[in-house]
Design an enzyme around this catalytic site. Structure first.
Site, short mmCIF file in Angstrom:
data_model
loop_
_atom_site.label_atom_id
_atom_site.label_comp_id
_atom_site.label_asym_id
_atom_site.label_seq_id
_atom_site.Cartn_x
_atom_site.Cartn_y
_atom_site.Cartn_z
N HIS A 85 9.41 33.59 -3.70
CA HIS A 85 9.51 33.20 -5.11
C HIS A 85 10.95 33.20 -5.62
O HIS A 85 11.36 34.13 -6.32
CB HIS A 85 8.73 34.20 -5.97
CG HIS A 85 7.26 34.15 -5.81
ND1 HIS A 85 6.46 33.33 -6.56
CD2 HIS A 85 6.45 34.83 -4.98
CE1 HIS A 85 5.20 33.50 -6.20
NE2 HIS A 85 5.16 34.41 -5.24
N CYS B 48 4.85 29.66 -2.76
CA CYS B 48 3.74 30.59 -2.51
C CYS B 48 2.40 29.88 -2.70
O CYS B 48 2.05 29.06 -1.86
CB CYS B 48 3.92 31.82 -3.40
SG CYS B 48 3.06 33.25 -2.74
N GLU C 132 12.08 31.79 -8.07
CA GLU C 132 12.09 31.72 -9.54
C GLU C 132 12.12 33.09 -10.21
O GLU C 132 12.31 33.16 -11.42
CB GLU C 132 10.88 30.89 -10.04
CG GLU C 132 9.51 31.56 -9.90
CD GLU C 132 8.89 31.47 -8.49
OE1 GLU C 132 9.61 31.07 -7.55
OE2 GLU C 132 7.71 31.82 -8.37
N1 GLN Z 1 -2.22 34.83 -2.36
C1 GLN Z 1 -2.05 33.78 -3.32
C2 GLN Z 1 -2.91 32.56 -3.00
O1 GLN Z 1 -3.66 32.55 -2.10
C3 GLN Z 1 -0.60 33.35 -3.45
C4 GLN Z 1 0.22 34.45 -4.07
C5 GLN Z 1 1.40 33.97 -4.86
O2 GLN Z 1 1.51 32.80 -5.25
N2 GLN Z 1 2.26 34.91 -5.18
O3 GLN Z 1 -2.83 31.59 -3.66
#
Ligand code: GLN
Length: 198
Positions: free
Chosen positions: A177, A82, A179
C-alpha cells in the site's frame, strides 16, 4: 501532456480517500468512481485496497463490472493495490466462492497469502524502476503474485522470490500500500503511464 491527467479512483469500499489524496498531491484531477458514467473521460483508474470480494459484490450491484472490464480491455491505465491487484488478476487463488474479479493482468494472485501468523508487516523493497532509496512497503492481509504470464514484468519481489509488484503494459499492481506511507513514487510512476497513454 500539459493538462492535469484525469484519474478515477474506484470508491466503492476501502482506502480510496488515501489514493485520492496522493494523486491530488501529484497534480492529478481526481474523480471518485461509483457509477458507470463516472468512468467515462478518465485517463487512468486506481483500484484501492480494501476487501476484494466486497468490492466485487458492490461493483456488481452498481453495474460497474462490465464497464470496468471494457475499459481495461480498451487499454485504460489501471493501478491496483492489494485488493485492487486481486481485482485486476486473471486468476484468483483462495478467493471466496464465485469471486472472479475483473481480470486484465495475466497473473495468478493468492489472497491472504501470508496467513494469520503474519497478517500484516512492513519491509524495505528494492524497486529498480523507482530508483533509490528502497520503498518502505506496508502489507496488510496482502496477496502475492504466484505466477505470471510472459507479458508481465515483475517490478519487485520478496527475498523468497514471491512477486509483490508487477506491470503488464498499462496495468500496474502492488501487493502493498504505497498510499499509506507518504512515498509517492509508485503513484508518480503510474501517472507517467497515464500521461504517455493519453
Ligand atoms: N485480503 C484482502 C482481500 O482479499 C486485501 C487486503 C487489502 O487490500 N489490504 O481483498
Amino acid at each position: 501532456m500539459t493538462t492535469r491527467p484525469r484519474v478515477g479512483v474506484l470508491a466503492l469500499q476501502g482506502d480510496f480517500r488515501e489514493h485520492a489524496a496522493v494523486l491530488e498531491h501529484l497534480g492529478a484531477d481526481v474523480r471518485l468512481v461509483r457509477r458507470p458514467s463516472e468512468l467515462s473521460g478518465v485517463d487512468g483508474l486506481v483500484l484501492p485496497g480494501g476487501e476484494s470480494s466486497v468490492m466485487e459484490k458492490l461493483a456488481r450491484a452498481f453495474d460497474l463490472v462490465d464497464p470496468l472490464r471494457q475499459a481495461i480491455a480498451e487499454g485504460l491505465p489501471v493501478y491496483g493495490t492489494c485488493a485492487g491487484l486481486i481485482l485486476l488478476a486473471d486468476r484468483i487463488l483462495d478467493g471466496i466462492a464465485g469471486q472472479h474479479g475483473l481480470g486484465g493482468l495475466d497473473v495468478s494472485v493468492r489472497r491472504n497469502a501470508f496467513g494469520s501468523q503474519l497478517d500484516s508487516f512492513e519491509t524495505e523493497l528494492r524497486i529498480p524502476v523507482l530508483g533509490e532509496p528502497p520503498v518502505h512497503a506496508v502489507f496488510i492481509r496482502a496477496p502475492v503474485v504466484e505466477a505470471a504470464g510472459p507479458d508481465v514484468t515483475p517490478l519487485a519481489s520478496l527475498p523468497d522470490g514471491r512477486m509483490v509488484a508487477v506491470q503488464q503494459g498499462r496495468l500496474l499492481g502492488t501487493s502493498f500500500h504505497p498510499e499509506v506511507t507518504g512515498d509517492t513514487r509508485f503513484h508518480a510512476y503510474f501517472l507517467d503511464t497515464v500521461r504517455s497513454a493519453v
